[in-house]
Structures are given as C-alpha cells and as structure tokens.
Design a protein around this motif. Sequence first.
Motif, PDB file in Angstrom:
ATOM      1  N   ALA A  15       0.834  -1.203   0.000  1.00  0.00           N
ATOM      2  CA  ALA A  15       0.000   0.000   0.000  1.00  0.00           C
ATOM      3  C   ALA A  15       0.864   1.247   0.000  1.00  0.00           C
ATOM      4  CB  ALA A  15      -0.919   0.007   1.214  1.00  0.00           C
ATOM      5  N   ASP A  16       0.424   2.257  -0.746  1.00  0.00           N
ATOM      6  CA  ASP A  16       1.118   3.544  -0.772  1.00  0.00           C
ATOM      7  C   ASP A  16       0.151   4.592  -1.313  1.00  0.00           C
ATOM      8  OD1 ASP A  16       4.279   4.394  -0.568  1.00  0.00           O
ATOM      9  OD2 ASP A  16       3.160   5.715  -1.907  1.00  0.00           O
ATOM     10  N   PHE A  17       0.430   5.870  -1.028  1.00  0.00           N
ATOM     11  CA  PHE A  17      -0.461   6.917  -1.545  1.00  0.00           C
ATOM     12  C   PHE A  17       0.015   7.474  -2.879  1.00  0.00           C
ATOM     13  CE2 PHE A  17       1.232  11.096   0.645  1.00  0.00           C
ATOM     14  CZ  PHE A  17       2.497  10.854   0.150  1.00  0.00           C
ATOM     15  N   SER A  18       1.082   6.878  -3.452  1.00  0.00           N
ATOM     16  CA  SER A  18       1.638   7.350  -4.720  1.00  0.00           C
ATOM     17  C   SER A  18       1.310   6.377  -5.843  1.00  0.00           C
ATOM     18  CB  SER A  18       3.155   7.505  -4.615  1.00  0.00           C
ATOM     19  OG  SER A  18       3.725   7.696  -5.896  1.00  0.00           O
ATOM     20  N   PRO A  19       0.383   6.715  -6.740  1.00  0.00           N
ATOM     21  CA  PRO A  19       0.128   5.850  -7.889  1.00  0.00           C
ATOM     22  C   PRO A  19       1.362   5.646  -8.759  1.00  0.00           C
ATOM     23  CG  PRO A  19      -1.676   7.408  -7.605  1.00  0.00           C
ATOM     24  CD  PRO A  19      -0.578   7.836  -6.671  1.00  0.00           C
ATOM     25  N   ALA A  74      -3.641   1.511  -3.727  1.00  0.00           N
ATOM     26  CA  ALA A  74      -3.450   2.946  -3.521  1.00  0.00           C
ATOM     27  C   ALA A  74      -4.243   3.360  -2.292  1.00  0.00           C
ATOM     28  CB  ALA A  74      -3.911   3.719  -4.749  1.00  0.00           C
ATOM     29  N   HIS A  75      -3.527   3.858  -1.278  1.00  0.00           N
ATOM     30  CA  HIS A  75      -4.205   4.153  -0.015  1.00  0.00           C
ATOM     31  C   HIS A  75      -3.443   5.195   0.775  1.00  0.00           C
ATOM     32  CE1 HIS A  75      -6.640   3.578   3.519  1.00  0.00           C
ATOM     33  NE2 HIS A  75      -5.538   3.448   4.243  1.00  0.00           N
ATOM     34  N   ASP A  76      -4.184   6.120   1.381  1.00  0.00           N
ATOM     35  CA  ASP A  76      -3.637   7.119   2.293  1.00  0.00           C
ATOM     36  C   ASP A  76      -3.893   6.627   3.716  1.00  0.00           C
ATOM     37  OD1 ASP A  76      -3.172   9.369   3.935  1.00  0.00           O
ATOM     38  OD2 ASP A  76      -3.699  10.742   2.312  1.00  0.00           O
ATOM     39  N   VAL A  77      -2.831   6.453   4.488  1.00  0.00           N
ATOM     40  CA  VAL A  77      -2.977   5.851   5.820  1.00  0.00           C
ATOM     41  C   VAL A  77      -3.680   6.768   6.814  1.00  0.00           C
ATOM     42  CG1 VAL A  77      -1.027   4.284   5.559  1.00  0.00           C
ATOM     43  CG2 VAL A  77      -0.651   6.585   6.507  1.00  0.00           C
ATOM     44  N   ARG A  78      -4.041   7.967   6.412  1.00  0.00           N
ATOM     45  CA  ARG A  78      -4.869   8.815   7.275  1.00  0.00           C
ATOM     46  C   ARG A  78      -6.324   8.341   7.305  1.00  0.00           C
ATOM     47  NH1 ARG A  78      -1.190  11.597   4.581  1.00  0.00           N
ATOM     48  NH2 ARG A  78       0.205  12.994   5.697  1.00  0.00           N
TER      49      ARG A  78
END
Length: 219
Positions: free
Chosen positions: A67-71, A94-98
């Motif tokens: 998982a990461d927020f950067s495509p 694709a995921h923002d851990v917030r």
Amino acid sequence: MVEGQREHWERTYDEHPEMYGPEPSEPAVHAAEAFRAAGAREVLELGAGHGRDALYLARAGFSVTAADFSPVGLNQLADAAAHDGLSGRLRTVAHDVRTPLPLADSSVDAVFAHMLLCMALRTAELHALTAEVRRVLRPGGSFVYTVRHTGDAHYGAGTGHGDDIWEHGGFAVHFFPRELVDALAEGWDLREVQPFEEGALPRRLWRVTMSRESNQGLV
C-alpha cells in the motif's frame, strides 16, 4: 502539507524510479526473518513506495499487499513484480494511511512499514493508524516499523510544522521521541526498540517490533 507531500513524492518517484536501488532495506530483511519464524504468510507493507522491500518479501515467499499513496510508485512496483514473475504473490493498493485500512479485521499475519510512520503524520493520526494495524492483524500477528528519532541530525532543521514535524529538502519528517513509541505501543506487546543507522548522513532510526497478543480483543 499533505497534498504538497503527495505531489513531492509523485515527482520524486517519476524522476528517480530507482532512487533506493534494487536491494532491500535492512529492516525488511530483519522483518522477513521474524515473520517467517512466527509462521506468517500474508504480509501488509505500508508506504511501499516503488517496492524494493515489497518485492523482497514476495521473493521470500510471502503473499504481499503493498500500500502507498503514490500511484506513480505503485505502477513502478506492479511493473517490476510482473517482470520478476511475482504478480501472483504481490498486489498493490493505492491508499492514504490517514484513512481506515481497506482490509478486513484479522486478515493479515504481519505488517511492515519502513519510515512510513515518520512521514508527515500528526500524533493523533499515528494513534489512529496503529489502531487500524492492530485491527487488521490476526491474534499473535507482528508489526515491524521504523522511524527517524529526535537524535537524528535533521531534527530541528528546515521548516517546522509543529508536532516534531520538520521539512528538509522538500521531505517532511515526524521525528519520534521515545515517549511516542511507548504511547503507540499501549495495548500491544512491545517486543523490541532497536536503534540503527541508515544512509550517508547517517539517518538515525529505531526499529520497533510489536505484536497483537493472542488473547487480545480489538477494544
């Protein structure tokens, strides 16, 4: 600051697709050994970036959710996995851990995060994230994470954003005091806090290992 950091990482991965090189980080090697010894099979990596550690874990035989927020970074990771014949053992998200993790309760055996928790995350967001990690871990599961701490040379340098977050060279870092490690470990079995150094500066970090006790509930 959040969107600025996302854009900065997108540009960085796009311009430097091999910025960390092909070799896994030392914490990933350690985590693989610890996860294997505990009988883990399904691993979640948070902040996988363009994937040197996720690829290493997949090569080591784990089923990996990266998982990461950067495509941009995740696309590079997916291409590398396909090239190496690892697509069957590695999926990207694709995921923002917030926000809450997109996994079911008690669905993974282990979680790994190399320097993800010391990104531009506020203390309240870190508490929410560790609660989410605990939720998705199976009883007895392990969480290995690394963070730069307040003994690092860049602590206090650059632009301060409050809450021990300092931006230097375009990268915002939340430097951890030991008290924060202990606070995030409440409700966990804290197994280890190991200091180590990485890079040419060198960066000064802690490698933290925690586990969700087998008899723990989610509350």
